[in-house]
Write an enzyme that holds these catalytic residues in place. Sequence first.
Site, mmCIF file in Angstrom:
data_model
loop_
_atom_site.group_PDB
_atom_site.id
_atom_site.type_symbol
_atom_site.label_atom_id
_atom_site.label_comp_id
_atom_site.label_asym_id
_atom_site.label_seq_id
_atom_site.Cartn_x
_atom_site.Cartn_y
_atom_site.Cartn_z
ATOM 1 C CG ASP A 94 -2.202 0.846 1.114
ATOM 2 O OD1 ASP A 94 -2.049 1.671 0.131
ATOM 3 O OD2 ASP A 94 -2.946 0.639 1.745
ATOM 4 C CB VAL A 95 3.451 2.499 -2.339
ATOM 5 C CG1 VAL A 95 4.216 2.104 -1.277
ATOM 6 C CG2 VAL A 95 3.096 1.618 -3.409
ATOM 7 C CE LYS A 96 -4.323 4.706 0.285
ATOM 8 N NZ LYS A 96 -3.376 3.779 1.202
ATOM 9 N NE ARG A 97 5.689 5.666 -3.766
ATOM 10 C CZ ARG A 97 6.002 6.091 -2.590
ATOM 11 N NH1 ARG A 97 5.174 6.843 -1.972
ATOM 12 N NH2 ARG A 97 7.129 5.516 -2.037
#
Length: 279
Positions: A94-97
């Site tokens: 979960d990094v939401k780049r």
Amino acid sequence: MESFGSRLHEAVARRGPLCVGIDPHPGLLTRWGLSDDVAGLERFSGTVVEALGDRVAVVKPQSAFFERFGSRGLAVLESTIRQLRNAGALVLLDVKRGDIGSTVAAYASAYLDPSSPLYVDAVTVSPYLGVGSLAPMFELAAAHGGGVFVLALTSNPEGAAVQRARTPDGRTVAQAVIDQIAQLNRDAEPLGSYGLVVGATVGDTGHDLSAVRGPLLAPGLGAQGATAADLRTVFGSSLPWVLPSYSREVLHAGPDAAALRAAADRVLTDCRAALGAPD
Ligand SMILES: O=c1ccn([C@@H]2O[C@H](COP(=O)(O)O)[C@@H](O)[C@H]2O)c(=O)[nH]1
């Protein structure tokens, strides 16, 4: 090479429809009797891997809680990812780049190129620089059997102001994102590799998810107030595609590994019942 969608389909058939997050909040480290430092982070993550790595279909480390310790935190993240994959779990980072396309290409190689130290099965991405800017992510995922989960209707109350705003053609921003992901998955069998994030907290969305053909990650269960029973209201006829996700609700049961397993089993039972999934 097997696609992420197929691998996820098999993992869920084998282990059940559940994603558990590794979110080492400072308060959780303290609650587990651990120090709020790299040693505590390592112990926390190792305990979750030991307890759940060989029984949960998808494990979702939240990158922020590792990044806050700098390079040593990232080293713990790398080793956590390796251990989870060795234990047979699919790892969703979960990094939401999200960025302009040329920078997205670098993020893609950081997470979806098998030669990268942070290589994972799938990542979360943000579409707010335009779904088209994420093309390098989709392309590398397709090349290496990876998955990409795009934010659509997030679980936090602040998201609606942006996600439910109208585009010039009258659709909401979220529906435009949903439709573009559906288009990418159009020929996928049994499940597309491009998923969406739709919070379990969002209620009856009034959005059409029926053509997505990809996994629908549903965070917001437990600590943020949604229950497995809410999934029916949010997803309706798209329930078979839902991957429920819990972090704190399960992690609160630690540090005892048996208690963590029991908590994961309990929420999985609730989710199977809510989704009408076989035992
Ligand atoms: O819409 C979203 C997208 C991502 N998240 C992430 O999921 C977990 C939720 O943790 P809980 O402890 O189960 O509340 C966390 O890592 C968020 O960053 C989300 O909550 N909502």
